[in-house]
Design a protein around this motif. Structure first.
Motif: not given
Length: 115
Positions: A22-29, A86-96, A98-108
């Motif tokens: 997902v990250y690679d798709l979002m970044n056009g990689l 700053l780019c690495e911060i954005g990278n880490l935050m976006s991945r995190r 995703f992780d939180y979204g996944w976790l909350f979806a599983l809990k739901s």
């Protein structure tokens, strides 16, 4: 987040592999002409022409080169490092996120099954 990293998605990928896709798709990689993936139907390249990230990135580059000009240099290692951080911060935050979204979806889903 540790408890979600080894989960397998419905397409057989681990959550970590899926997050990276997902990250690679979002970044056009990913070259979708050579490597089409079904997830590209849902995930946009956020750096595509006229997208907000593309516009912001172009503005950041313009400002960076203006600063180089003011510094009388074609490059500045500290400024480059600042941009990289700053780019690495954005990278880490976006991945995190995703992780939180996944976790909350599983809990739901788990909560819905328990009802």
């Amino acid at each position: 987040m540790e408890n979600t990293k080894n989960l397998i998605t419905s397409n057989g990928k681990s959550m970590t592999e899926y997050r990276e896709l997902v990250y690679d798709l979002m970044n056009g990689l990913i070259n979708l002409d050579r490597n089409p993936v079904p997830e590209s139907r849902y995930v946009e390249n956020e750096y595509a022409e006229r997208m907000e990230c593309e516009t912001l990135y172009a503005e950041a580059q313009k400002i960076k080169f203006h600063l180089f000009k003011r510094l009388g240099s074609d490059d500045d290692i500290e400024l480059e490092r600042m941009v990289d951080c700053l780019c690495e911060i954005g990278n880490l935050m976006s991945r995190r996120m995703f992780d939180y979204g996944w976790l909350f979806a599983l809990k739901s889903l788990t909560a819905q099954r328990e009802d």
